[in-house]
Design a protein around this motif. Structure first.
Motif, mmCIF file in Angstrom:
data_model
loop_
_atom_site.group_PDB
_atom_site.id
_atom_site.type_symbol
_atom_site.label_atom_id
_atom_site.label_comp_id
_atom_site.label_asym_id
_atom_site.label_seq_id
_atom_site.Cartn_x
_atom_site.Cartn_y
_atom_site.Cartn_z
ATOM 1 N N ALA A 70 0.854 -1.186 0.000
ATOM 2 C CA ALA A 70 0.000 0.000 0.000
ATOM 3 C C ALA A 70 0.890 1.235 0.000
ATOM 4 N N SER A 71 0.383 2.305 -0.584
ATOM 5 C CA SER A 71 1.121 3.565 -0.673
ATOM 6 C C SER A 71 0.227 4.719 -0.262
ATOM 7 N N THR A 72 0.813 5.718 0.385
ATOM 8 C CA THR A 72 0.113 6.982 0.599
ATOM 9 C C THR A 72 0.742 8.014 -0.328
ATOM 10 N N PHE A 73 -0.109 8.772 -1.011
ATOM 11 C CA PHE A 73 0.424 9.756 -1.950
ATOM 12 C C PHE A 73 -0.488 10.981 -2.012
ATOM 13 N N TYR A 107 4.271 9.501 -0.129
ATOM 14 C CA TYR A 107 4.742 9.752 1.234
ATOM 15 C C TYR A 107 5.366 8.507 1.862
ATOM 16 N N GLY A 108 4.739 7.345 1.678
ATOM 17 C CA GLY A 108 5.251 6.143 2.324
ATOM 18 C C GLY A 108 4.607 4.895 1.768
ATOM 19 N N GLU A 154 2.032 16.513 9.711
ATOM 20 C CA GLU A 154 1.816 17.529 10.737
ATOM 21 C C GLU A 154 3.126 18.030 11.325
ATOM 22 N N ASP A 155 4.040 17.108 11.649
ATOM 23 C CA ASP A 155 5.271 17.571 12.302
ATOM 24 C C ASP A 155 6.390 17.928 11.322
ATOM 25 N N GLY A 156 6.093 17.825 10.015
ATOM 26 C CA GLY A 156 7.057 18.285 9.011
ATOM 27 C C GLY A 156 8.200 17.338 8.737
ATOM 28 N N THR A 157 8.132 16.101 9.231
ATOM 29 C CA THR A 157 9.233 15.154 9.024
ATOM 30 C C THR A 157 9.065 14.309 7.768
ATOM 31 N N LEU A 158 7.917 14.425 7.103
ATOM 32 C CA LEU A 158 7.632 13.570 5.954
ATOM 33 C C LEU A 158 7.431 14.421 4.705
ATOM 34 N N LYS A 159 8.183 14.107 3.662
ATOM 35 C CA LYS A 159 8.070 14.816 2.394
ATOM 36 C C LYS A 159 7.705 13.820 1.295
ATOM 37 N N ALA A 160 6.797 14.224 0.435
ATOM 38 C CA ALA A 160 6.383 13.359 -0.669
ATOM 39 C C ALA A 160 7.463 13.315 -1.743
ATOM 40 N N VAL A 161 7.721 12.117 -2.268
ATOM 41 C CA VAL A 161 8.752 11.895 -3.275
ATOM 42 C C VAL A 161 8.086 11.548 -4.606
ATOM 43 N N PRO A 162 8.472 12.203 -5.707
ATOM 44 C CA PRO A 162 7.854 11.900 -7.007
ATOM 45 C C PRO A 162 7.996 10.427 -7.370
ATOM 46 N N GLN A 163 6.970 9.881 -8.015
ATOM 47 C CA GLN A 163 7.033 8.488 -8.456
ATOM 48 C C GLN A 163 8.024 8.341 -9.604
ATOM 49 N N PRO A 164 8.711 7.183 -9.682
ATOM 50 C CA PRO A 164 9.605 6.958 -10.818
ATOM 51 C C PRO A 164 8.832 6.868 -12.124
ATOM 52 N N ALA A 165 9.503 7.209 -13.208
ATOM 53 C CA ALA A 165 8.855 7.181 -14.521
ATOM 54 C C ALA A 165 8.766 5.767 -15.073
#
Length: 310
Positions: free
Chosen positions: A134-137, A149-150, A185-196
Motif C-alpha cells: 500500500a502507498s500513501t500519496f 509519502y510512504g 503535521e510535524d514536518g518530518t515527511l516529504k512526498a517523493v515523485p514516483q519513478p517514470a
C-alpha cells in the motif's frame, strides 16, 4: 490536524478507525458516496464509512458529485488541514483539491507506480505478483500519479483471493495512513515523485474479464479465479448456463484432459486447461447457492467428454 476523511466501502473503515483512535488528529467530517439501494428490497443503505462515522458522532457529507457548490462551501467552512482518502469512488475536482492546506492524501493498495487505477489488488493477483503493498500519496489530477509519502509491503500468498489480500492491506494501510498524517503535521515527511519506470495500470475488472478461458494455462485459471473472488466472480458456462467458480486448485500431475474437458471422480471434478488440469472445489450454479463442486457434479450428472465454456 483537522481532517476530513473521504471513503466509502468496508475496506476504508479500518483507516477511519485508526484516525479516530489516534488521539492526535480531529476527524471533523467524512465524505462518502450517497446512500445506495441494496438487498432484495432495494432499500437505500448508508455506506460502511457513513455508518461508522455516525456511530462516532462525526458529520457525514454525501455529495452526488464533489464539485457541488453546497459541498464545496461546507468543506471550506470546516477548513480541514488535510483530507485522507481511502476508496472514496469519485473524482475530485481541482476546486476541491485546493481547499485543505496539505491537500488530499490517498491510501492506495499497490506499490506505486505499479497498478495505478481502480482494481490494483485484483490485477496484482491475476498477474502473478509475489509482493504488493500500500502507498500513501498526494492526490493530483492525474490517475494515481502524485508524489508518494510512504509504503508498506505485503506478501501475496499462493491461495490468496483479492478479498483476503485486500483485508490484510486495509489494516496494514490504516497504520501507514495514520503515520503519514503524523509526519505531515510535524514536518518530518516529504512526498517523493514516483519513478517514470514501472508504471502499470489496473482498470476496473469487468464481468467479461472474469470469464475463464480454458485454453490458458492452469496457473492463469487459478489466478483469475482468485483475483476475481469475491467480486465480480470468475465464471464459465455449462450446458448454456453460467457457472461461478469460487475455488479451484491446480493439479500438475493430471495432463490427460483437453482444455475445458470435465472429468468427474468419486469426490473430485477436474477440468483440462492449456497446460495441466485444475480441480473445481467450490462452484455456484445459476440461481443456486455455493456448493462443493463434487456435489454439483453429482446433481447434474456430467457425461463423458462434456466441457465447460461455449
Amino acid at each position: 490536524m483537522k481532517l476530513v476523511f473521504a471513503g466509502t466501502p468496508e475496506v476504508a473503515v479500518p483507516a477511519l478507525d485508526a484516525l479516530i483512535s489516534s488521539g492526535r488528529h480531529e476527524v471533523a467530517a467524512v465524505v462518502t458516496r450517497p446512500d445506495a439501494p441494496a438487498g432484495r428490497g432495494r432499500r437505500l443503505v448508508a455506506s460502511p464509512v457513513a455508518e461508522r462515522a455516525m456511530e462516532a458522532g462525526i458529520e457525514v457529507l454525501r455529495p452526488l458529485k464533489p464539485r457541488e457548490p453546497e459541498f464545496l462551501e461546507r468543506l471550506k467552512e470546516i477548513g480541514p488541514d488535510c483530507c485522507p482518502v481511502v476508496a472514496y469512488g469519485a473524482l475530485l475536482p481541482r476546486v476541491a483539491l485546493d481547499v485543505p492546506v496539505h491537500g488530499w492524501v490517498n491510501l492506495h493498495f499497490s506499490l506505486l507506480p505499479a497498478w495505478r487505477g481502480a482494481a490494483p489488488v485484483q490485477h496484482s493477483i491475476m498477474a502473478g505478483d509475489e509482493i504488493t503493498g500500500a502507498s500513501t500519496f498526494l492526490i493530483e489530477e492525474g490517475l494515481d500519479s502524485g508524489p508518494v509519502y510512504g509504503t508498506v509491503t505485503e506478501e501475496i500468498r499462493p491461495t490468496d483471493t483479492s478479498g483476503d489480500l485486500l483485508t490484510r492491506l486495509a489494516f496494514a494501510g490504516s497504520g501507514l495512513l495514520a503515520a503519514t498524517m503524523d509526519g505531515i503535521e510535524d514536518g518530518t515527511l516529504k512526498a517523493v515523485p514516483q519513478p517514470a519506470e514501472g508504471i502499470t495500470l489496473a482498470p476496473k475488472i469487468t464481468v467479461e474479464d472474469a470469464k475463464i478461458e480454458w485454453s490458458t494455462p492452469a496457473m492463469r485459471v487459478d489466478r483469475v479465479v482468485r483475483g476475481c473472488t469475491p467480486a465480480p466472480g470468475a465464471w464459465t458456462t455449462f450446458r448454456g448456463e453460467r457457472l461461478k467458480l469460487i475455488h479451484v486448485t491446480p493439479v500438475p500431475d493430471r495432463t490427460d484432459l483437453a482444455p475445458a474437458e470435465v472429468a468427474v471422480g468419486k469426490n473430485s471434478v477436474h477440468v483440462g486447461t492449456g497446460s495441466y488440469a485444475v480441480e473445481l472445489l467450490w462452484v455456484q450454479a445459476q440461481g443456486k447457492k455455493p456448493m462443493r463442486a463434487a456435489d454439483w457434479a453429482r446433481g447434474v450428472r456430467i457425461g463423458a467428454g462434456e466441457t465447460l465454456g461455449a
